[in-house]
Design a protein around this motif. Structure first.
Motif, PDB file in Angstrom:
ATOM      1  N   GLY A  68       0.805  -1.216   0.000  1.00  0.00           N
ATOM      2  CA  GLY A  68       0.000   0.000   0.000  1.00  0.00           C
ATOM      3  C   GLY A  68       0.836   1.262   0.000  1.00  0.00           C
ATOM      4  O   GLY A  68       0.293   2.366  -0.086  1.00  0.00           O
ATOM      5  N   GLY A  69       2.155   1.113   0.120  1.00  0.00           N
ATOM      6  CA  GLY A  69       2.997   2.303   0.097  1.00  0.00           C
ATOM      7  C   GLY A  69       4.313   2.160   0.814  1.00  0.00           C
ATOM      8  O   GLY A  69       5.374   2.408   0.247  1.00  0.00           O
ATOM      9  N   ALA A  70       4.294   1.746   2.066  1.00  0.00           N
ATOM     10  CA  ALA A  70       5.510   1.772   2.880  1.00  0.00           C
ATOM     11  C   ALA A  70       6.437   0.585   2.639  1.00  0.00           C
ATOM     12  O   ALA A  70       7.647   0.680   2.876  1.00  0.00           O
ATOM     13  CB  ALA A  70       5.135   1.829   4.360  1.00  0.00           C
ATOM     14  N   GLY A  71       5.901  -0.546   2.203  1.00  0.00           N
ATOM     15  CA  GLY A  71       6.734  -1.712   1.969  1.00  0.00           C
ATOM     16  C   GLY A  71       7.213  -2.373   3.246  1.00  0.00           C
ATOM     17  O   GLY A  71       8.243  -3.047   3.264  1.00  0.00           O
ATOM     18  N   PHE A  72       6.467  -2.220   4.342  1.00  0.00           N
ATOM     19  CA  PHE A  72       6.852  -2.814   5.623  1.00  0.00           C
ATOM     20  C   PHE A  72       6.694  -4.331   5.535  1.00  0.00           C
ATOM     21  O   PHE A  72       5.712  -4.828   4.982  1.00  0.00           O
ATOM     22  CB  PHE A  72       5.964  -2.255   6.738  1.00  0.00           C
ATOM     23  N   PRO A 103      -4.416  10.193  -6.910  1.00  0.00           N
ATOM     24  CA  PRO A 103      -4.280  10.302  -8.360  1.00  0.00           C
ATOM     25  C   PRO A 103      -3.231   9.327  -8.901  1.00  0.00           C
ATOM     26  O   PRO A 103      -2.161   9.158  -8.318  1.00  0.00           O
ATOM     27  CB  PRO A 103      -3.824  11.757  -8.560  1.00  0.00           C
ATOM     28  N   GLY A 104      -3.561   8.669  -9.989  1.00  0.00           N
ATOM     29  CA  GLY A 104      -2.620   7.773 -10.649  1.00  0.00           C
ATOM     30  C   GLY A 104      -2.602   6.363 -10.109  1.00  0.00           C
ATOM     31  O   GLY A 104      -1.883   5.507 -10.628  1.00  0.00           O
ATOM     32  N   THR A 105      -3.387   6.065  -9.079  1.00  0.00           N
ATOM     33  CA  THR A 105      -3.398   4.728  -8.482  1.00  0.00           C
ATOM     34  C   THR A 105      -4.753   4.079  -8.722  1.00  0.00           C
ATOM     35  O   THR A 105      -5.780   4.621  -8.331  1.00  0.00           O
ATOM     36  CB  THR A 105      -3.120   4.807  -6.968  1.00  0.00           C
ATOM     37  N   PHE A 106      -4.733   2.908  -9.362  1.00  0.00           N
ATOM     38  CA  PHE A 106      -6.010   2.260  -9.691  1.00  0.00           C
ATOM     39  C   PHE A 106      -5.913   0.742  -9.640  1.00  0.00           C
ATOM     40  O   PHE A 106      -6.691   0.032 -10.259  1.00  0.00           O
ATOM     41  CB  PHE A 106      -6.509   2.704 -11.083  1.00  0.00           C
ATOM     42  N   LYS A 107      -4.980   0.214  -8.860  1.00  0.00           N
ATOM     43  CA  LYS A 107      -4.812  -1.237  -8.771  1.00  0.00           C
ATOM     44  C   LYS A 107      -5.858  -1.907  -7.879  1.00  0.00           C
ATOM     45  O   LYS A 107      -6.374  -2.979  -8.218  1.00  0.00           O
ATOM     46  CB  LYS A 107      -3.407  -1.571  -8.264  1.00  0.00           C
ATOM     47  N   ASP A 108      -6.151  -1.267  -6.741  1.00  0.00           N
ATOM     48  CA  ASP A 108      -7.048  -1.913  -5.783  1.00  0.00           C
ATOM     49  C   ASP A 108      -8.474  -2.022  -6.312  1.00  0.00           C
ATOM     50  O   ASP A 108      -9.166  -3.014  -6.062  1.00  0.00           O
ATOM     51  CB  ASP A 108      -7.044  -1.155  -4.459  1.00  0.00           C
ATOM     52  N   ARG A 109      -8.933  -1.015  -7.039  1.00  0.00           N
ATOM     53  CA  ARG A 109     -10.291  -1.083  -7.584  1.00  0.00           C
ATOM     54  C   ARG A 109     -10.411  -2.226  -8.592  1.00  0.00           C
ATOM     55  O   ARG A 109     -11.465  -2.858  -8.704  1.00  0.00           O
ATOM     56  CB  ARG A 109     -10.684   0.252  -8.201  1.00  0.00           C
ATOM     57  N   TYR A 110      -9.311  -2.489  -9.323  1.00  0.00           N
ATOM     58  CA  TYR A 110      -9.296  -3.632 -10.244  1.00  0.00           C
ATOM     59  C   TYR A 110      -9.464  -4.934  -9.461  1.00  0.00           C
ATOM     60  O   TYR A 110     -10.289  -5.792  -9.813  1.00  0.00           O
ATOM     61  CB  TYR A 110      -7.989  -3.649 -11.031  1.00  0.00           C
ATOM     62  N   LEU A 111      -8.668  -5.100  -8.404  1.00  0.00           N
ATOM     63  CA  LEU A 111      -8.714  -6.334  -7.629  1.00  0.00           C
ATOM     64  C   LEU A 111     -10.082  -6.536  -6.984  1.00  0.00           C
ATOM     65  O   LEU A 111     -10.631  -7.640  -7.013  1.00  0.00           O
ATOM     66  CB  LEU A 111      -7.631  -6.305  -6.553  1.00  0.00           C
ATOM     67  N   LEU A 112     -10.618  -5.487  -6.404  1.00  0.00           N
ATOM     68  CA  LEU A 112     -11.895  -5.616  -5.709  1.00  0.00           C
ATOM     69  C   LEU A 112     -13.058  -5.827  -6.671  1.00  0.00           C
ATOM     70  O   LEU A 112     -14.033  -6.496  -6.335  1.00  0.00           O
ATOM     71  CB  LEU A 112     -12.141  -4.372  -4.852  1.00  0.00           C
ATOM     72  N   SER A 113     -12.953  -5.266  -7.873  1.00  0.00           N
ATOM     73  CA  SER A 113     -14.028  -5.410  -8.858  1.00  0.00           C
ATOM     74  C   SER A 113     -13.962  -6.735  -9.601  1.00  0.00           C
ATOM     75  O   SER A 113     -14.978  -7.419  -9.781  1.00  0.00           O
ATOM     76  CB  SER A 113     -13.975  -4.264  -9.879  1.00  0.00           C
ATOM     77  N   ARG A 324      17.352   5.877  -4.625  1.00  0.00           N
ATOM     78  CA  ARG A 324      17.320   7.047  -5.515  1.00  0.00           C
ATOM     79  C   ARG A 324      16.642   8.243  -4.850  1.00  0.00           C
ATOM     80  O   ARG A 324      16.384   9.252  -5.495  1.00  0.00           O
ATOM     81  CB  ARG A 324      16.581   6.708  -6.812  1.00  0.00           C
ATOM     82  N   GLY A 325      16.336   8.118  -3.573  1.00  0.00           N
ATOM     83  CA  GLY A 325      15.734   9.226  -2.845  1.00  0.00           C
ATOM     84  C   GLY A 325      14.243   9.347  -3.016  1.00  0.00           C
ATOM     85  O   GLY A 325      13.655  10.367  -2.654  1.00  0.00           O
ATOM     86  N   SER A 326      13.596   8.304  -3.554  1.00  0.00           N
ATOM     87  CA  SER A 326      12.152   8.330  -3.741  1.00  0.00           C
ATOM     88  C   SER A 326      11.557   7.092  -3.087  1.00  0.00           C
ATOM     89  O   SER A 326      12.231   6.397  -2.321  1.00  0.00           O
ATOM     90  CB  SER A 326      11.797   8.399  -5.231  1.00  0.00           C
ATOM     91  N   ARG A 327      10.298   6.803  -3.387  1.00  0.00           N
ATOM     92  CA  ARG A 327       9.629   5.634  -2.835  1.00  0.00           C
ATOM     93  C   ARG A 327       8.784   4.964  -3.913  1.00  0.00           C
ATOM     94  O   ARG A 327       8.212   5.635  -4.763  1.00  0.00           O
ATOM     95  CB  ARG A 327       8.736   6.021  -1.661  1.00  0.00           C
ATOM     96  N   LEU A 328       8.714   3.641  -3.850  1.00  0.00           N
ATOM     97  CA  LEU A 328       7.876   2.907  -4.795  1.00  0.00           C
ATOM     98  C   LEU A 328       6.397   3.165  -4.515  1.00  0.00           C
ATOM     99  O   LEU A 328       5.578   3.190  -5.429  1.00  0.00           O
ATOM    100  CB  LEU A 328       8.172   1.408  -4.700  1.00  0.00           C
ATOM    101  N   GLY A 329       6.064   3.381  -3.234  1.00  0.00           N
ATOM    102  CA  GLY A 329       4.681   3.690  -2.868  1.00  0.00           C
ATOM    103  C   GLY A 329       3.721   2.614  -3.318  1.00  0.00           C
ATOM    104  O   GLY A 329       3.965   1.419  -3.152  1.00  0.00           O
ATOM    105  N   THR A 330       2.635   3.018  -3.935  1.00  0.00           N
ATOM    106  CA  THR A 330       1.624   2.078  -4.400  1.00  0.00           C
ATOM    107  C   THR A 330       1.987   1.429  -5.733  1.00  0.00           C
ATOM    108  O   THR A 330       1.272   0.544  -6.202  1.00  0.00           O
ATOM    109  CB  THR A 330       0.278   2.793  -4.585  1.00  0.00           C
TER     110      THR A 330
END
Length: 431
Positions: A68-72, A103-113, A324-330
């Motif tokens: 979901g974002g943090a990668g814990f 914005p730009g994230t649409f994976k979960d709606r695919y899985l749930l639908s 690289r100083g960023s995050r993979l996030g969702t």
């Protein structure tokens, strides 16, 4: 005392293990439970039922991380909840967080639908692992197709023998709930999700305590993203070693990448964790729209540090992107080509954060709106040189000032665009 893992959890079933896991044709059974079971669904849960005390160990060996974002590491969160006693009168809760709204994230709606049963099966395995008796599918109400599909799928599990077996193993009836969220972006933060599930406004709260310690009604509560739960039945079915082979390098499994922006083939791409940014854009995404040169990408959604052409060969996994100083996030990748203004996109995304602040923290509510106003003024050609200094100060002062990560995300994308694309700001000031 060491025990060998039962063959039921060691097995790999390599003969029927698909390389496309979450988006395979077999997984897209919709809310029809018989279709899911006929395609091999339920096998992961059956194997988990044979050795529930080994589930967390299997996830550890598989290297599953929160998607979901943090990668814990997933096993650490599950272990924390499993180790706690249930709260009298409440037991334990599990929340599948499907409040996706960035914005730009649409994976979960695919899985749930399209594939709700693999999500539900993963959540039931989670309930088995931590002895949770309440399982919540927490869905964004702005995605009615997902709400309908999940509701029908949950109804299909009612009275099914597998659900009864989970309840028997947990030692108490296990209830499945579908709870629409508030429709607010901030409702996806885990403490806000807890508040929303309890019927309150989704105000994030200070941590500790974490939901694992005191979540819904004060009970130990496990919260993971929809995509995380969707992987679980496949890991239990095919084995940890199989799951690790799906990733590249040290990364494990597959990842859903939400690709959008200035590309020829935007959409959802399930690829090995660790595929390069270049491959995602130029092979799977079909290259740049109109053959425009690549300029940048908002990585993991619009709340992280921008990556540029110098980063095209970065492996898209949590650790490599962090280096690289960023995050993979969702896993959302919003691509920007030459001719698209990074300043304009930054202004749009900061406006989104400002509009979605819950208002609980004045630094967030006032700060994000102040940043948004300045960005709009600069982009509109009415900016002053002093505005750049003001933005730099806000980017320095805002991080860490709120109860959740909303203000941090706005400050991060602001600071990144200022640093990397300052010439766009200067050009707008000199118009």
């Amino acid at each position: 005392m060491n025990r060998t893992l039962p063959s039921s959890l060691d097995a790999t079933d390599a003969t029927d293990a698909p390389m496309r896991v979450l988006t395979s044709a077999a997984a897209q059974a919709g809310p029809e439970l018989p279709a899911w079971l006929q395609a091999g669904g339920g096998l992961g849960l059956q194997r988990a039922l044979q050795a529930p005390d080994r589930i967390i160990e299997v996830l550890r060996d598989a290297g599953l991380r929160g998607l979901g974002g943090a990668g814990f590491p997933t096993h650490l969160k599950w272990h924390a909840v499993a180790a706690l006693a249930p709260l009298a009168g409440q037991g334990k809760w599990l929340i599948c967080n499907g409040n996706e709204d960035e914005p730009g994230t649409f994976k979960d709606r695919y899985l749930l639908s399209r594939t709700p049963h693999q999500v539900i099966e993963g959540a039931l395995i989670g309930a088995l692992a931590v002895a949770a008796n309440h399982v919540v599918l927490y869905v964004n109400p702005g995605q009615p197709e997902a709400v309908t599909s999940v509701s029908e799928a949950v109804q299909a599990w009612s009275g099914h023998p597998l659900l009864a077996q989970v309840a028997e193993a947990v030692g108490t009836p296990v209830e499945l709930h579908v709870i629409p969220g508030s429709g607010l972006y901030v409702g996806g933060e885990e403490t806000a999700a807890v508040a929303s599930v309890m019927g309150g406004f989704p105000f994030p709260s200070l941590k500790p305590p974490f939901p694992a310690e005191a979540g819904v009604h004060g009970a130990p509560t496990l919260i993971n993203n929809t995509e995380t739960f969707a992987h679980v039945p496949h890991i239990l079915r095919h084995g940890a070693a199989w799951y690790r082979t799906l990733g590249r390098g040290a990364a494990a499994g597959t990842k859903l990448y939400s690709l959008s922006g200035d590309v020829m083939r935007p959409g959802l791409h399930e690829l090995p964790m660790g595929v390069t940014l270049r491959e995602l854009i130029f092979i799977h995404g079909g290259g740049m729209l109109g053959s425009r040169p690549f300029k940048a990408v908002f990585t993991g959604g619009p709340s992280n540090t921008l990556l540029t052409a110098a980063d095209l060969d970065v492996a898209l996994d949590f650790d490599s992107v962090r280096e690289r100083g960023s995050r993979l996030g969702t896993g959302a990748m919003i691509v920007v080509g030459e001719g698209t203004s990074v300043l304009r996109k930054t202004a749009e995304y900061v406006a989104f954060f400002a509009d979605n602040s819950c208002g609980q923290c004045s630094s967030c509510k006032i700060g994000t709106h102040q940043v948004s106003r300045i960005l709009d003024r600069i982009d509109g050609g009415a900016g002053r040189q002093s505005d750049l200094k003001a933005l730099e100060n806000l980017a320095r002062l805002l991080p860490g000032s709120g109860r959740c990560g909303l203000v941090d995300g706005a400050a991060t994308v602001l600071a990144s665009s200022l640093s990397t694309f300052r010439h766009e700001y200067e050009r707008a000031l000199n118009r």
